[in-house]
Design a protein around this motif. Structure first.
Motif, mmCIF file in Angstrom:
data_model
loop_
_atom_site.group_PDB
_atom_site.id
_atom_site.type_symbol
_atom_site.label_atom_id
_atom_site.label_comp_id
_atom_site.label_asym_id
_atom_site.label_seq_id
_atom_site.Cartn_x
_atom_site.Cartn_y
_atom_site.Cartn_z
ATOM 1 N N ASP A 382 0.829 -1.210 0.000
ATOM 2 C CA ASP A 382 0.000 0.000 0.000
ATOM 3 C C ASP A 382 0.861 1.258 0.000
ATOM 4 O OD1 ASP A 382 -2.298 -1.514 0.085
ATOM 5 O OD2 ASP A 382 -2.449 -1.445 2.274
ATOM 6 N N TYR A 383 2.117 1.087 0.340
ATOM 7 C CA TYR A 383 3.035 2.222 0.438
ATOM 8 C C TYR A 383 4.276 1.938 -0.405
ATOM 9 C CZ TYR A 383 0.131 2.796 4.609
ATOM 10 O OH TYR A 383 -0.933 2.906 5.471
ATOM 11 N N GLY A 384 5.156 2.911 -0.452
ATOM 12 C CA GLY A 384 6.421 2.728 -1.154
ATOM 13 C C GLY A 384 7.453 2.034 -0.281
ATOM 14 N N VAL A 385 8.583 1.712 -0.881
ATOM 15 C CA VAL A 385 9.708 1.073 -0.191
ATOM 16 C C VAL A 385 11.001 1.602 -0.806
ATOM 17 C CG1 VAL A 385 8.616 -1.121 0.490
ATOM 18 C CG2 VAL A 385 9.561 -0.867 -1.806
ATOM 19 N N ASP A 386 12.100 1.370 -0.090
ATOM 20 C CA ASP A 386 13.383 1.622 -0.728
ATOM 21 C C ASP A 386 13.953 0.289 -1.195
ATOM 22 O OD1 ASP A 386 14.435 0.418 1.531
ATOM 23 O OD2 ASP A 386 15.424 2.220 2.306
ATOM 24 N N CYS A 387 15.195 0.301 -1.689
ATOM 25 C CA CYS A 387 15.721 -0.906 -2.344
ATOM 26 C C CYS A 387 15.847 -2.085 -1.381
ATOM 27 C CB CYS A 387 17.049 -0.602 -3.017
ATOM 28 S SG CYS A 387 18.369 -0.097 -1.886
ATOM 29 N N SER A 388 16.391 -1.853 -0.190
ATOM 30 C CA SER A 388 16.565 -2.965 0.744
ATOM 31 C C SER A 388 15.240 -3.346 1.403
ATOM 32 C CB SER A 388 17.613 -2.630 1.805
ATOM 33 O OG SER A 388 17.272 -1.453 2.504
ATOM 34 N N GLY A 389 14.329 -2.367 1.557
ATOM 35 C CA GLY A 389 12.998 -2.694 2.077
ATOM 36 C C GLY A 389 12.249 -3.618 1.141
ATOM 37 N N LEU A 390 12.414 -3.408 -0.171
ATOM 38 C CA LEU A 390 11.805 -4.287 -1.161
ATOM 39 C C LEU A 390 12.345 -5.706 -1.024
ATOM 40 C CD1 LEU A 390 9.978 -4.400 -3.786
ATOM 41 C CD2 LEU A 390 12.129 -4.091 -5.050
ATOM 42 N N VAL A 391 13.652 -5.834 -0.849
ATOM 43 C CA VAL A 391 14.274 -7.152 -0.688
ATOM 44 C C VAL A 391 13.769 -7.832 0.579
ATOM 45 C CG1 VAL A 391 16.465 -8.341 -0.231
ATOM 46 C CG2 VAL A 391 16.338 -6.595 -2.030
ATOM 47 N N THR A 392 13.658 -7.090 1.677
ATOM 48 C CA THR A 392 13.241 -7.674 2.958
ATOM 49 C C THR A 392 11.852 -8.290 2.845
ATOM 50 O OG1 THR A 392 14.595 -6.112 4.212
ATOM 51 C CG2 THR A 392 12.799 -7.201 5.394
ATOM 52 N N GLN A 393 10.897 -7.534 2.285
ATOM 53 C CA GLN A 393 9.548 -8.059 2.163
ATOM 54 C C GLN A 393 9.469 -9.195 1.143
ATOM 55 O OE1 GLN A 393 6.989 -7.663 4.007
ATOM 56 N NE2 GLN A 393 7.524 -5.851 5.213
ATOM 57 N N ALA A 394 10.270 -9.137 0.099
ATOM 58 C CA ALA A 394 10.303 -10.225 -0.885
ATOM 59 C C ALA A 394 10.824 -11.513 -0.242
ATOM 60 C CB ALA A 394 11.162 -9.827 -2.085
ATOM 61 N N LEU A 395 11.820 -11.376 0.620
ATOM 62 C CA LEU A 395 12.349 -12.542 1.330
ATOM 63 C C LEU A 395 11.300 -13.128 2.266
ATOM 64 C CD1 LEU A 395 16.005 -11.410 2.193
ATOM 65 C CD2 LEU A 395 15.296 -13.060 0.453
ATOM 66 N N TYR A 396 10.572 -12.273 2.967
ATOM 67 C CA TYR A 396 9.521 -12.765 3.855
ATOM 68 C C TYR A 396 8.534 -13.659 3.108
ATOM 69 C CZ TYR A 396 10.766 -9.311 7.528
ATOM 70 O OH TYR A 396 11.396 -8.574 8.498
ATOM 71 N N ALA A 397 8.120 -13.231 1.944
ATOM 72 C CA ALA A 397 7.138 -13.995 1.173
ATOM 73 C C ALA A 397 7.669 -15.361 0.769
ATOM 74 C CB ALA A 397 6.722 -13.216 -0.070
ATOM 75 N N SER A 398 8.975 -15.471 0.625
ATOM 76 C CA SER A 398 9.589 -16.734 0.211
ATOM 77 C C SER A 398 9.937 -17.634 1.396
ATOM 78 C CB SER A 398 10.852 -16.463 -0.601
ATOM 79 O OG SER A 398 11.873 -15.955 0.240
ATOM 80 N N GLY A 399 9.650 -17.156 2.621
ATOM 81 C CA GLY A 399 9.942 -17.963 3.806
ATOM 82 C C GLY A 399 11.265 -17.659 4.456
ATOM 83 N N VAL A 400 11.926 -16.595 4.050
ATOM 84 C CA VAL A 400 13.240 -16.274 4.601
ATOM 85 C C VAL A 400 13.136 -15.074 5.543
ATOM 86 C CG1 VAL A 400 15.571 -15.462 4.074
ATOM 87 C CG2 VAL A 400 14.493 -17.217 2.647
ATOM 88 N N ASP A 401 13.540 -15.292 6.773
ATOM 89 C CA ASP A 401 13.618 -14.221 7.770
ATOM 90 C C ASP A 401 15.080 -13.815 7.888
ATOM 91 O OD1 ASP A 401 13.500 -12.505 9.898
ATOM 92 O OD2 ASP A 401 12.532 -13.916 11.273
ATOM 93 N N SER A 402 15.375 -12.585 7.458
ATOM 94 C CA SER A 402 16.776 -12.138 7.443
ATOM 95 C C SER A 402 17.174 -11.409 8.716
ATOM 96 C CB SER A 402 17.010 -11.227 6.229
ATOM 97 O OG SER A 402 16.126 -10.112 6.270
#
Length: 492
Positions: A382-402
């Motif tokens: 619903d909101y924007g993200v920066d480059c690493s924020g995009l990676v963090t949420q993408a990892l969450y969806a794949s099952g990876v907690d960084s």
């Protein structure tokens, strides 16, 4: 009349007779001659003999009565010893052992089991091994109890829950194994259905479950070296055919894959805003006051505006945005917590392959396409993200907690450059640039300093999805993002 009472009565009678005789003798002595005395003495002796004989007869009669009572007493004692023998454990007398044997013989059909009996919605009666109702205690409603013995008695089934204490089978629900909570995956050969009986596990005859299907289990049990998983009411799979292991997992030392929903971490959900904080809530506060979001950060200008607002609204003038100040700006409580708590829904499970995990990561990234670039932001699409924020949420969806690199941590002071943290994270190994592939992370440095300042997710060897000023977009890796520092791999 008991023995003592009878004996006392007879003895008393004899003494009375003796006393009467003595009185008669004394009177005779005063009025008669020696012959009369002799006669009287004979009468006295006869009276005493009669009294003694009466006592002997009474004693004999009492002894006969004792003998007549003995079988009833013995029966009562045996019953009592039976209860004692069943209640006590190993410390039994020979009489107890005999009584226990008799009880066992009448009970019959004892089967050793390992299960749980759960009482129903009312207090549950307890019984002894011989079927006698225990009147001084009951089991509470809806409570589970271990049972190790099934007793068939007088056509009914009982379950032992303590030494010589049994529940009626009609009052409880029998289950086997131990309570558990998990997911089990059927292996490639499919899985046989089993039922659990008192004798063990037997094939149910139902069709086999399909390969790679996933089932939630609520109990586990073991037999013959195998683990059994209950996936429905008395429907079990065993570890020959099913496993709790994921179809795919990274090697040790890599970022590990979770098969359950990742939870927010790295700070408080509902954190306050103060100097240095970035992210979506700061973005909205800056926008409220009319400040630019070219660089979204809570700075001195924002602090001054917040203090003025708090003074006007009668709030404590702190310059810090808490929930009350947030609401004074017209925002709602749900966004105060909801922005912080967002973690991308898990799009994979224990059947997912390496490719599945990569696609889940990329699919989540695409949900942000077109949203603005916002420093320190890593919340929902619903909101924007920066480059690493995009990676963090993408990892969450794949099952990876960084973690410790997290969405909440990213907004806190000093953590704007999570791209640098990912670059330094040894849990994602570096790979040769020429071996790069879809799903790898590609990093860039600032040409003027040589420091990492950007990260994207590779879609192929030459294209990435990224958040770069001023939006989330798909772009060439050669499109002026700085110098390529290298590539790192998330999935082995």
């Amino acid at each position: 009349m008991n023995k003592k009472a009878k004996l006392s009565f007879v003895c008393g009678l004899a003494l009375t007779m003796l006393a009467v005789t003595t009185q008669q003798t004394v009177k005779a002595d005063t009025t008669t001659d020696n012959n009369q005395v002799t006669t009287t003495n004979d009468s006295q002796t006869q009276a005493v003999s009669q009294a003694t004989a009466a006592v002997s007869e009474a004693v004999a009669t009492d002894q006969q009565a004792d003998q007549a009572v003995t079988p009833a007493t013995a029966t009562a004692d045996t019953t009592d010893q039976t209860n004692t023998a069943a209640t006590t454990d190993d410390n039994t007398t020979s009489a107890d052992q005999t009584a226990t044997t008799q009880a066992d013989a009448s009970a019959a059909n004892v089967t050793k089991i390992k299960g749980i009996v759960t009482t129903k919605g009312q207090a549950t009666q307890l019984y002894k091994q011989d079927g006698t109702l225990i009147t001084d205690r009951q089991l509470g409603p809806n409570t589970p109890w271990f049972t190790d013995e099934n007793l068939s008695y007088n056509g009914k089934s009982y379950y032992r829950v303590a030494t010589n204490e049994y529940t009626d089978g009609n009052d409880v629900i029998l289950t086997y194994g131990n309570a558990a909570d998990g997911i089990v995956r059927v292996k490639q050969s499919g899985a046989v259905n089993y039922s659990r009986t008192a004798q063990g596990f037997v094939k149910s005859g139902q069709p086999n479950l399909g390969a790679n299907s996933v089932w939630k289990y609520n109990r586990t049990d073991s037999a013959n070296g195998l683990t059994y998983y209950q996936i429905a009411n008395n429907v079990w799979l065993n570890s020959d055919d099913a496993t709790t292991a994921a179809a795919y997992q990274n090697p040790n030392g890599w970022l590990q894959i979770s098969n359950s929903q990742i939870q927010p971490s790295g700070g408080n959900v509902g954190y306050d805003l103060y100097n240095g904080v970035e992210g979506i809530k700061t973005y909205l506060v800056r926008k409220y006051f009319g400040y630019s979001n070219v660089h979204t950060i809570y700075d001195g200008s924002v602090t001054a505006s917040v203090r003025a607002l708090q003074a006007r609204k009668g709030l404590p003038v702190t310059g810090v945005v808490d929930l009350k100040t947030w609401e004074a700006m017209g925002f709602v409580e749900s966004t105060w917590y909801g922005i912080d708590s967002y973690v991308a829904p898990l799009q994979t499970n224990i059947t997912s392959t390496r490719s599945d995990h990569i696609e889940a990561m990329i699919n989540q990234a695409y949900k942000y396409l077109g949203q603005p670039w916002i420093t320190g932001a890593a919340s929902s699409p619903d909101y924007g993200v920066d480059c690493s924020g995009l990676v963090t949420q993408a990892l969450y969806a794949s099952g990876v907690d960084s973690a410790p690199i997290t969405a909440i941590q990213h907004a806190q002071p000093g953590h704007e450059w999570n791209s640098r943290d990912y670059w330094a994270d040894d849990r994602m190994p570096h790979v040769n640039f020429n071996d790069r592939q879809r799903g790898d992370l590609i990093f860039f440095t600032d040409p003027s300093t040589g420091i990492i300042w950007h990260v994207g997710i590779l879609l192929d060897k030459n294209t990435m999805i990224e958040s770069w000023p001023f939006a989330v977009q798909v772009h060439s890796i050669y499109g002026g993002r700085g110098n390529i520092a290298g590539v790192k791999r998330v999935f082995h």
